[in-house]
Design an enzyme around this catalytic site. Structure first.
Site, PDB file in Angstrom:
ATOM      1  N   ARG A  46      17.176 -31.994  21.098  1.00 36.71           N
ATOM      2  CA  ARG A  46      17.695 -32.201  22.380  1.00 36.71           C
ATOM      3  C   ARG A  46      19.296 -31.842  22.546  1.00 36.71           C
ATOM      4  O   ARG A  46      19.899 -31.239  23.228  1.00 36.71           O
ATOM      5  CB  ARG A  46      17.431 -33.349  23.025  1.00 36.71           C
ATOM      6  CG  ARG A  46      15.964 -33.249  23.788  1.00 36.71           C
ATOM      7  CD  ARG A  46      15.597 -34.714  24.561  1.00 36.71           C
ATOM      8  NE  ARG A  46      15.886 -35.670  23.571  1.00 36.71           N
ATOM      9  CZ  ARG A  46      15.503 -36.905  23.916  1.00 36.71           C
ATOM     10  NH1 ARG A  46      14.889 -37.244  25.180  1.00 36.71           N
ATOM     11  NH2 ARG A  46      15.708 -37.775  23.124  1.00 36.71           N
ATOM     12  N   LYS A 159       6.965 -40.635   7.973  1.00 33.89           N
ATOM     13  CA  LYS A 159       6.530 -41.854   8.118  1.00 33.89           C
ATOM     14  C   LYS A 159       7.414 -42.418   9.322  1.00 33.89           C
ATOM     15  O   LYS A 159       8.627 -41.888   9.671  1.00 33.89           O
ATOM     16  CB  LYS A 159       6.568 -42.771   7.115  1.00 33.89           C
ATOM     17  CG  LYS A 159       7.972 -42.895   6.380  1.00 33.89           C
ATOM     18  CD  LYS A 159       7.846 -43.653   5.172  1.00 33.89           C
ATOM     19  CE  LYS A 159       8.099 -45.011   5.420  1.00 33.89           C
ATOM     20  NZ  LYS A 159       9.336 -45.668   5.580  1.00 33.89           N
ATOM     21  N   HIS A 189       7.830 -39.785   0.500  1.00 34.35           N
ATOM     22  CA  HIS A 189       8.665 -39.074  -0.346  1.00 34.35           C
ATOM     23  C   HIS A 189       8.736 -39.770  -1.857  1.00 34.35           C
ATOM     24  O   HIS A 189       9.170 -39.176  -2.723  1.00 34.35           O
ATOM     25  CB  HIS A 189      10.197 -39.027   0.020  1.00 34.35           C
ATOM     26  CG  HIS A 189      10.952 -40.380   0.155  1.00 34.35           C
ATOM     27  ND1 HIS A 189      10.799 -41.197   0.845  1.00 34.35           N
ATOM     28  CD2 HIS A 189      11.812 -40.662  -0.711  1.00 34.35           C
ATOM     29  CE1 HIS A 189      11.705 -42.186   0.661  1.00 34.35           C
ATOM     30  NE2 HIS A 189      12.377 -41.758  -0.309  1.00 34.35           N
ATOM     31  N   LYS A 193       8.862 -38.019  -6.021  1.00 36.98           N
ATOM     32  CA  LYS A 193       9.760 -38.406  -7.243  1.00 36.98           C
ATOM     33  C   LYS A 193       9.205 -37.965  -8.740  1.00 36.98           C
ATOM     34  O   LYS A 193       7.964 -38.242  -8.947  1.00 36.98           O
ATOM     35  CB  LYS A 193      10.097 -39.959  -7.122  1.00 36.98           C
ATOM     36  CG  LYS A 193      10.908 -40.119  -5.710  1.00 36.98           C
ATOM     37  CD  LYS A 193      11.194 -41.725  -5.816  1.00 36.98           C
ATOM     38  CE  LYS A 193      12.019 -42.137  -4.401  1.00 36.98           C
ATOM     39  NZ  LYS A 193      13.213 -41.739  -4.291  1.00 36.98           N
ATOM     40  N   GLU A 227      16.877 -52.318  -2.894  1.00 35.69           N
ATOM     41  CA  GLU A 227      17.662 -51.769  -2.435  1.00 35.69           C
ATOM     42  C   GLU A 227      18.903 -52.538  -2.061  1.00 35.69           C
ATOM     43  O   GLU A 227      18.967 -53.763  -2.144  1.00 35.69           O
ATOM     44  CB  GLU A 227      17.464 -51.063  -1.121  1.00 35.69           C
ATOM     45  CG  GLU A 227      16.322 -50.225  -1.437  1.00 35.69           C
ATOM     46  CD  GLU A 227      16.204 -49.485  -0.087  1.00 35.69           C
ATOM     47  OE1 GLU A 227      16.885 -48.416   0.436  1.00 35.69           O
ATOM     48  OE2 GLU A 227      15.141 -49.983   0.898  1.00 35.69           O
ATOM     49  N   ASP A 248       7.762 -50.813   6.303  1.00 35.84           N
ATOM     50  CA  ASP A 248       8.690 -49.632   5.864  1.00 35.84           C
ATOM     51  C   ASP A 248       8.277 -49.209   4.334  1.00 35.84           C
ATOM     52  O   ASP A 248       8.513 -47.968   4.103  1.00 35.84           O
ATOM     53  CB  ASP A 248       9.990 -50.218   6.003  1.00 35.84           C
ATOM     54  CG  ASP A 248      10.996 -49.097   5.987  1.00 35.84           C
ATOM     55  OD1 ASP A 248      10.961 -47.933   6.262  1.00 35.84           O
ATOM     56  OD2 ASP A 248      12.186 -49.351   5.136  1.00 35.84           O
ATOM     57  N   HIS A 253       5.294 -46.636   0.523  1.00 33.28           N
ATOM     58  CA  HIS A 253       5.498 -46.195  -0.817  1.00 33.28           C
ATOM     59  C   HIS A 253       4.858 -46.748  -1.902  1.00 33.28           C
ATOM     60  O   HIS A 253       4.367 -46.197  -2.700  1.00 33.28           O
ATOM     61  CB  HIS A 253       7.038 -46.172  -0.969  1.00 33.28           C
ATOM     62  CG  HIS A 253       7.829 -45.363   0.456  1.00 33.28           C
ATOM     63  ND1 HIS A 253       7.703 -44.292   0.540  1.00 33.28           N
ATOM     64  CD2 HIS A 253       8.832 -45.739   0.852  1.00 33.28           C
ATOM     65  CE1 HIS A 253       8.507 -43.922   1.481  1.00 33.28           C
ATOM     66  NE2 HIS A 253       9.267 -44.726   1.771  1.00 33.28           N
ATOM     67  N   LYS A 353      15.665 -55.456   1.085  1.00 36.07           N
ATOM     68  CA  LYS A 353      17.255 -54.758   1.174  1.00 36.07           C
ATOM     69  C   LYS A 353      18.052 -55.625   0.740  1.00 36.07           C
ATOM     70  O   LYS A 353      17.713 -57.108   0.864  1.00 36.07           O
ATOM     71  CB  LYS A 353      17.179 -54.583   2.931  1.00 36.07           C
ATOM     72  CG  LYS A 353      16.050 -53.533   3.446  1.00 36.07           C
ATOM     73  CD  LYS A 353      16.709 -52.264   3.608  1.00 36.07           C
ATOM     74  CE  LYS A 353      15.751 -51.251   4.206  1.00 36.07           C
ATOM     75  NZ  LYS A 353      16.184 -49.817   3.723  1.00 36.07           N
TER      76      LYS A 353
HETATM   77  C1  BG6 Z   1      12.416 -44.899   3.543  1.00 35.56           C
HETATM   78  C2  BG6 Z   1      12.606 -46.132   4.178  1.00 35.56           C
HETATM   79  O1  BG6 Z   1      11.308 -44.537   3.625  1.00 35.56           O
HETATM   80  O2  BG6 Z   1      12.777 -45.157   2.108  1.00 35.56           O
HETATM   81  C3  BG6 Z   1      14.025 -46.551   3.833  1.00 35.56           C
HETATM   82  O3  BG6 Z   1      12.255 -46.051   5.576  1.00 35.56           O
HETATM   83  C4  BG6 Z   1      14.246 -46.762   2.510  1.00 35.56           C
HETATM   84  O4  BG6 Z   1      14.396 -48.038   4.490  1.00 35.56           O
HETATM   85  C5  BG6 Z   1      14.080 -45.537   1.726  1.00 35.56           C
HETATM   86  O5  BG6 Z   1      15.658 -47.381   2.297  1.00 35.56           O
HETATM   87  C6  BG6 Z   1      14.159 -45.881   0.245  1.00 35.56           C
HETATM   88  O6  BG6 Z   1      14.157 -44.589  -0.269  1.00 35.56           O
HETATM   89  P1  BG6 Z   1      14.822 -44.250  -1.769  1.00 35.56           P
HETATM   90  O7  BG6 Z   1      14.314 -42.707  -2.063  1.00 35.56           O
HETATM   91  O8  BG6 Z   1      16.187 -44.398  -1.658  1.00 35.56           O
HETATM   92  O9  BG6 Z   1      14.391 -45.051  -2.713  1.00 35.56           O
END
Ligand code: BG6
Length: 502
Positions: A46, A159, A189, A193, A227, A248, A253, A353
């Site tokens: 938008r 996602k 994603h 990797k 993270e 999440d 993942h 996190k």
């Molecule tokens: C995302 C999450 O799918 O993956 C994020 O929504 C997260 O919260 C991220 O930080 C982590 O991805 P990567 O590739 O940095 O491990």
């Protein structure tokens, strides 16, 4: 199959993900000669941008700095932008018009790739509008006896894919009304990797590992994705009913990674064969009973602390979060895959996190030797470990016992190290580029099948329900910059195990 000519429509084009990941990934493919011969990108959002303003916004985004690459000037002409609301019927006449002119100008034929890089509440209206506008001619809506390949239309959906089993099933139904299953690419994603993709090679291209890859030799599996960052301005999303570490990261993942660790060898590398084996793992995930949840799952939320020497605010004082929030910024879960291969071998998954280190790794802990020959030695034998480091320092490391140098018999663990960057003299490519490449070739191997998603939600939901019904009184329960709540260590210690934190 090489990547096929197509027009790539990105919905949510003004968002972070598009500028940070998707445009750079497409640029990388194009530079490497891995993009289709004829292709173009149409960003739709938008926000008001002209084509040129949008190209500048992508080229100069944050740390990417694509614009300083000498080849950007040529690539940017492939990028276009349409300011329109794709969730509303009125937004579509102009989008369709752009599709017509761009397909013609760039000679992309009728192949269309729709990429939904949107907030989840916009998935459904956009999918419905794609269908209502008659843009999908492939599959069940396309009838041909022509031997030439008919044009295709594919959809990539980001996602979060639902926030519970019901909403995921609903989204799958909405998608199925417009697209066939083989045109639906549910992206994760982590499946792009390098070291995750290497898992299949490690297991099935070598005879060294597979014979011991079962409950007889493996004591347990640990998968960690920690993270150091907090919610980084995404407080409002993260604190919503779709957020939290369990939804999440773990449901998506980490369970995906676990399924590749746990799967049986596929018959071939075809997407269907690989995904069939993964689906079996998801179906075999033990669904926890409510009364078991306190024993097998730990939630955490960070309080104030310091990450790498810098003060870090508590989650509850991040912008967009509720001051009394119950959201899990850390989750640790013990799963079981109830199959012949795995018996009662636990899979411990954790993610958080604002933790002490950024790392994603898979650790296979082997069982002790049947007879403890070295029990008298100064340093006792420790369990052998196969450590698959996804990031940082990608590689595969075997930890086993060796003799300490010198007179006398003492033992100590040593490491045999396959360092990805040293061996290949390259950093792993970005996962998005490899996944987009697959999609442009029609290869769904590294995308999620609807049954995988459904079963992983089924296994996680009892934990989420239990947490909803039993608010935690001790949150926040870990300081930013640490390895998470002590309850996660206690869960392991009760099983006589410990997290690998180094
Ligand atoms: C995302 C999450 O799918 O993956 C994020 O929504 C997260 O919260 C991220 O930080 C982590 O991805 P990567 O590739 O940095 O491990």
């Amino acid at each position: 199959t090489p990547p096929e000519d197509s027009l790539i429509l990105i919905f949510g084009a003004s968002g972070d993900l598009t500028k940070r990941k998707l445009i750079p990934a497409l640029f990388e493919l194009w530079k490497n000669g891995q993009a289709p011969e004829n292709f173009a990108i149409l960003g739709v959002s938008r926000s008001r941008y002209t084509d040129d303003e949008y190209r500048d916004a992508c080229g100069n985004f944050d740390g990417n700095d694509l614009a300083s690459d000498p080849r950007w000037a040529e690539f940017r002409d492939l990028v276009h932008y349409e300011a329109s609301d794709a969730t509303a019927a009125e937004g579509w006449p102009s989008i369709k018009q752009r599709i017509r002119t761009l397909s013609e100008a760039h000679r992309t034929g009728q192949n269309l790739l729709f990429y939904l890089s949107l907030a989840p509440q916009f998935f459904e209206p956009v999918i419905v509008n794609i269908g209502n506008n008659g843009l999908v001619t492939e599959g069940k809506k396309y009838c041909t006896i022509d031997t030439q390949r008919p044009p295709w239309q594919r959809i990539v959906i980001e996602k979060p894919f639902g926030s519970d089993p019901g909403s995921a099933a609903h989204l799958n139904r909405v998608l199925a009304q417009v697209f066939d299953e083989d045109a639906i690419y549910r992206i994760d994603h982590y499946l792009g990797k390098e070291l995750v993709q290497n898992l299949m090679v490690l297991r099935f291209a070598n005879s060294l590992f597979e014979p011991i890859w079962n409950h007889r030799y493996i004591d347990h599996v640990q998968i960690t994705a920690s993270e150091t960052v907090g919610v980084e301005g995404r407080g409002a999303y993260y604190d919503s009913p779709s957020g939290g570490a369990m939804r999440d990261m773990v449901q998506s993942h980490l369970l995906q990674v676990a399924s590749i660790v746990a799967m049986e060898p596929p018959i071939t590398l075809d997407a269907e064969d690989v995904r069939t084996e993964k689906v079996k793992v998801f179906k075999a995930l033990r669904v926890p009973r409510a009364e078991d949840v306190p024993e097998i799952a730990v939630r955490g939320q960070y309080g104030e602390g310091s990450v790498k020497g810098e003060r870090y605010p508590a989650y509850r004082s991040e912008e967009g979060t509720d001051p009394g929030s119950q959201t899990d910024t850390f989750a640790a879960v013990k799963f079981h895959v109830d199959t012949w291969r795995w018996g009662n071998t636990p899979f411990y998954l954790r993610s958080g996190k604002a933790m002490a280190q950024k790392k994603t790794e898979i650790v296979i802990y082997l069982k002790p030797t049947p007879h403890a020959l070295f029990r008298e030695q100064a340093m006792r034998a420790r369990p052998n470990q196969i450590v698959i480091s996804v990031q940082p320092n990608p590689g595969i490391r075997l930890r086993f016992e060796g003799k300490k140098p010198g007179i006398g018999l003492n033992i100590k663990d040593v490491v045999m190290d396959f360092d990805y960057e040293e061996s290949w003299r390259a950093s792993p490519p970005d996962g998005y580029a490899s996944l987009l490449f697959d999609c442009l070739r029609g290869d769904q191997t590294n995308y999620k099948h609807r049954d995988e998603i459904q079963s992983s939600w089924n296994a996680c939901q009892p934990i989420l329900d239990y947490w909803d019904e039993n608010p935690a009184e001790d949150l926040p329960n870990y300081n930013a910059g640490t390895w998470g709540p002590s309850a996660a260590d206690v869960m392991m210690a009760k099983d006589g195990r410990y997290w690998r934190n180094d």
